[in-house]
Design an enzyme around this catalytic site. Structure first.
Site, PDB file in Angstrom:
ATOM      1  N   LEU A  70      49.466  20.984  46.470  1.00 45.37           N
ATOM      2  CA  LEU A  70      49.008  21.823  47.574  1.00 45.37           C
ATOM      3  C   LEU A  70      49.333  21.204  48.919  1.00 45.37           C
ATOM      4  O   LEU A  70      49.343  19.981  49.058  1.00 45.37           O
ATOM      5  CB  LEU A  70      47.485  21.988  47.482  1.00 45.37           C
ATOM      6  CG  LEU A  70      46.933  22.478  46.152  1.00 45.37           C
ATOM      7  CD1 LEU A  70      45.429  22.250  46.097  1.00 45.37           C
ATOM      8  CD2 LEU A  70      47.268  23.936  45.964  1.00 45.37           C
ATOM      9  N   SER A 108      53.483  14.676  57.287  1.00 49.37           N
ATOM     10  CA  SER A 108      52.554  14.820  56.172  1.00 49.37           C
ATOM     11  C   SER A 108      52.045  13.493  55.647  1.00 49.37           C
ATOM     12  O   SER A 108      52.753  12.487  55.677  1.00 49.37           O
ATOM     13  CB  SER A 108      53.237  15.556  55.017  1.00 49.37           C
ATOM     14  OG  SER A 108      53.634  16.849  55.408  1.00 49.37           O
ATOM     15  N   VAL A 119      47.751  16.469  47.072  1.00 53.40           N
ATOM     16  CA  VAL A 119      47.288  17.189  48.256  1.00 53.40           C
ATOM     17  C   VAL A 119      48.030  16.638  49.465  1.00 53.40           C
ATOM     18  O   VAL A 119      47.899  15.467  49.808  1.00 53.40           O
ATOM     19  CB  VAL A 119      45.761  17.049  48.434  1.00 53.40           C
ATOM     20  CG1 VAL A 119      45.293  17.774  49.683  1.00 53.40           C
ATOM     21  CG2 VAL A 119      45.027  17.563  47.203  1.00 53.40           C
ATOM     22  N   GLU A 120      48.838  17.502  50.067  1.00 54.78           N
ATOM     23  CA  GLU A 120      49.609  17.151  51.260  1.00 54.78           C
ATOM     24  C   GLU A 120      48.836  17.651  52.476  1.00 54.78           C
ATOM     25  O   GLU A 120      48.471  18.821  52.549  1.00 54.78           O
ATOM     26  CB  GLU A 120      50.982  17.821  51.187  1.00 54.78           C
ATOM     27  CG  GLU A 120      51.888  17.533  52.345  1.00 54.78           C
ATOM     28  CD  GLU A 120      53.246  18.228  52.198  1.00 54.78           C
ATOM     29  OE1 GLU A 120      54.035  18.151  53.168  1.00 54.78           O
ATOM     30  OE2 GLU A 120      53.529  18.836  51.141  1.00 54.78           O
ATOM     31  N   LEU A 121      48.549  16.768  53.407  1.00 54.56           N
ATOM     32  CA  LEU A 121      47.826  17.097  54.643  1.00 54.56           C
ATOM     33  C   LEU A 121      48.818  16.954  55.779  1.00 54.56           C
ATOM     34  O   LEU A 121      49.376  15.876  55.987  1.00 54.56           O
ATOM     35  CB  LEU A 121      46.632  16.161  54.808  1.00 54.56           C
ATOM     36  CG  LEU A 121      45.657  16.167  53.625  1.00 54.56           C
ATOM     37  CD1 LEU A 121      44.666  15.031  53.748  1.00 54.56           C
ATOM     38  CD2 LEU A 121      44.960  17.520  53.519  1.00 54.56           C
TER      39      LEU A 121
END
Length: 127
Positions: A70, A108, A119-121
């Site tokens: 995500l 990222s 989980v990519e922020l």
């Protein structure tokens, strides 16, 4: 017909409460709906949480914890994001690194949730 937006995704998880705590640390809010079902809300979207072995029908053909990858856009620059993750006790797997997003270049940071989902922020970067 054309697709307008993404409303929600479903994550199959081993432990709903551990998942709730992780995504709350990222700034999402717990939502309870439909007879006790749990979701994590953010913006105009949400992540519905299904406990592995007790998925709500209909569901994916092979639901399972740890199979998602995500990407979420966040409102912190990379330096503040990495500091926030450290304060929350969330380990960084990779980053900050430059990536290509759907609408703009991104910077990222990658972490894993309790089930091992990637989980990519990301924050939008100057071109």
């Amino acid at each position: 017909m054309r697709v307008l937006a993404l409303d929600h995704l479903v994550l199959t998880v081993a432990d709903i409460e551990a998942t709730v705590a992780f995504y709350q640390a990222l700034g999402m809010q717990r939502v309870t709906f439909g007879g006790g079902r749990v979701a994590m809300a953010f913006g105009r979207q949400k992540l519905n949480l299904h406990r592995a072995g007790a998925e709500i029908a209909p569901h994916a053909r092979r639901p399972g914890p740890g199979s998602a990858d995500l990407c979420f856009l966040v409102d912190l620059p990379p330096e503040a994001l990495t500091a926030h993750l450290g304060q929350q006790g969330i380990g960084i797997e990779l980053g900050p690194v430059r990536r290509t997003g759907a609408a703009a270049p991104l910077v990222s940071v990658y972490v894993r949730d309790p089930d091992g989902n990637l989980v990519e922020l990301s924050t939008e970067a100057a071109a």
